[in-house]
Design a protein around this motif. Structure first.
Motif, PDB file in Angstrom:
ATOM      1  N   VAL A 216       0.821  -1.221   0.000  1.00  0.00           N
ATOM      2  CA  VAL A 216       0.000   0.000   0.000  1.00  0.00           C
ATOM      3  C   VAL A 216       0.853   1.269   0.000  1.00  0.00           C
ATOM      4  N   GLY A 217       2.170   1.116  -0.132  1.00  0.00           N
ATOM      5  CA  GLY A 217       3.035   2.269  -0.277  1.00  0.00           C
ATOM      6  C   GLY A 217       3.557   2.878   1.002  1.00  0.00           C
ATOM      7  N   MET A 218       3.337   2.221   2.145  1.00  0.00           N
ATOM      8  CA  MET A 218       3.733   2.813   3.417  1.00  0.00           C
ATOM      9  C   MET A 218       5.237   2.756   3.676  1.00  0.00           C
ATOM     10  N   LEU A 219       5.981   2.012   2.858  1.00  0.00           N
ATOM     11  CA  LEU A 219       7.437   1.979   3.016  1.00  0.00           C
ATOM     12  C   LEU A 219       8.135   2.949   2.075  1.00  0.00           C
ATOM     13  N   GLY A 220       7.362   3.767   1.382  1.00  0.00           N
ATOM     14  CA  GLY A 220       7.930   4.712   0.432  1.00  0.00           C
ATOM     15  C   GLY A 220       8.754   5.792   1.103  1.00  0.00           C
ATOM     16  N   ILE A 221       9.809   6.246   0.422  1.00  0.00           N
ATOM     17  CA  ILE A 221      10.676   7.298   0.976  1.00  0.00           C
ATOM     18  C   ILE A 221      10.542   8.603   0.197  1.00  0.00           C
ATOM     19  N   GLU A 222       9.694   8.614  -0.840  1.00  0.00           N
ATOM     20  CA  GLU A 222       9.436   9.845  -1.586  1.00  0.00           C
ATOM     21  C   GLU A 222       8.203  10.541  -1.009  1.00  0.00           C
ATOM     22  N   PRO A 223       8.215  11.876  -0.886  1.00  0.00           N
ATOM     23  CA  PRO A 223       7.061  12.600  -0.338  1.00  0.00           C
ATOM     24  C   PRO A 223       5.814  12.407  -1.203  1.00  0.00           C
ATOM     25  N   VAL A 224       4.658  12.339  -0.548  1.00  0.00           N
ATOM     26  CA  VAL A 224       3.367  12.266  -1.242  1.00  0.00           C
ATOM     27  C   VAL A 224       2.475  13.387  -0.707  1.00  0.00           C
TER      28      VAL A 224
END
Length: 396
Positions: free
Chosen positions: A266-274
């Protein structure tokens, strides 16, 4: 009178252990100063140490000038960096500017890229030599003790080591459905990254958790162990003679892996700002605020850790295989220093590395990795300071 002043930067679980253990070895460490962005965390740790006065200060470890000012103000003799890996370079630069020795437990990681390597820290070797100071990299457990185990095996048990497997097992239970034993941001980035191992002179990349084996850990039992990339391999391939393959394995339970996969999906490990309701947020940083603070796990965690190396090679023209490992009990660690064993097994080696530097047992100008020094004094200190180790001969 000891005029040494030891500056510890970082007031998380590992910082707590380092402060306690430096206080227990006050004849070497002298005046102890604990600094962090949040001074109240330092004050809490200092209040736990009743027999030694610990000074506390506030500092932004991302700000080199702030670090320089603090180091000068307290006239530090050594800086023990147990802050975030993102801050290694700014702290090293402050040590170069002030002519003060440096030690850390984890190599540099860029905050905007899920990658860690020694290149930028090794590049500071000449600056450290010009400043007539020493930098010791990776004086935790893995990296750290595992590097020393390899050097000890090379010195005493082998003419050539051909293969090394580093084996890291945490069989502790904290009772939460999902939590990480050290900084969630660092931990989850490390575990969700592609695996990598070194064989026959080249690095081989694998998908995350692609390679699994079951290892029977003494005092713990058989556990699923997954191949990851880990930083100590980068230096060990340079310094262990005859090496043909090195791998790193860590244990994970099904619940941990299931939670992590769901979060990744679900994208919770992403390191780019959303974008979220008109604000920019980094998913993994937001997730960190939702998860239990690793420093709070100490009183809840039961069970043991087992971390070691299996080395195979040649001695006197005969094949040989040995297992060097260390077992720690979470509850015993908490009883001693109010931290669970994952923090304990990182913090105690940080203190030992600094102790050997201050006593000039390990001391060379420049930037160095653990396995580049005589392993015997460090191995002796492990037994004295709460991390007794064992060696087993294994069948080939």
């Amino acid at each position: 009178m000891n005029k040494t002043t030891t500056l510890i930067i970082g007031a998380g679980g590992v910082g707590r252990v380092v402060a306690h253990k430096c206080a227990m070895n006050r004849e070497t460490f002298g005046e102890i100063v604990l600094a962090s962005r949040t001074k109240s965390k330092c004050d809490e740790i200092a209040s736990e140490i009743s027999d030694v006065a610990i000074q506390t200060r506030s500092v932004d470890a991302d700000n080199t000038q702030e670090l320089i000012d603090l180091i000068k103000d307290i006239n530090a003799s050594i800086v023990i960096n147990v802050a975030l890996p993102y801050q290694d370079l700014t702290i090293m630069d402050a040590c170069i500017a002030t002519g003060v020795d440096y030690l850390d437990t984890a190599n540099y990681e860029h905050p905007d890229e899920a990658k860690f390597e020694y290149k930028l820290q090794w590049a500071k070797d000449e600056d450290f030599k010009k400043a007539h100071i020493m930098g010791l990299l990776g004086s935790g457990f893995d990296p750290g003790v595992t590097n020393v185990f390899c050097a000890y095996a090379q010195k005493h048990y082998f003419d050539e080591i051909h293969t090394i497997d580093i084996l890291d097992c945490n069989a502790g239970d904290h009772g939460y459905p999902f939590a990480t034993n050290f900084n969630p941001e660092i931990n989850l980035r490390e575990v969700s990254a592609k695996g990598r191992y070194w064989e026959k002179g080249k690095w081989i990349e694998t998908d995350p958790m692609e390679i699994k084996m079951v290892w029977d850990y003494p005092e713990v039992g058989p556990k699923d162990s997954y191949l990851l990339y880990h930083e100590e391999m980068e230096s060990l391939v340079k310094h262990i003679k005859g090496l043909k393959r090195i791998r790193f394995f860590m244990t994970f339970g099904e619940s941990y892996l299931t939670h992590m996969k769901c979060l990744e999906n679900v994208g919770m490990l992403g390191i780019e700002p959303v974008e979220h309701q008109g604000q920019k947020i980094v998913p993994i940083e937001f997730l960190k605020t939702l998860l239990p603070d690793p420093a709070s796990l100490g009183p809840r965690t039961k069970g043991k850790t087992n971390i070691g190396i299996v080395a195979e090679g040649i001695k006197d023209s005969k094949k040989r295989k040995i297992y060097i490992y260390q077992v720690s009990d979470h509850e015993k660690c908490y009883e001693e220093v109010k931290s669970q064993a994952v923090s304990y097994t990182t913090g105690v080696p940080a203190m030992i590395g600094a102790k050997l530097m201050l006593e000039k047992v390990w001391y060379k100008e420049g930037v160095w990795n653990m396995e580049e020094f005589d392993p015997d004094p460090f191995m002796e200190e492990l037994n004295k300071q709460g991390l007794p180790w064992q060696i087993k001969e294994l069948d080939i």
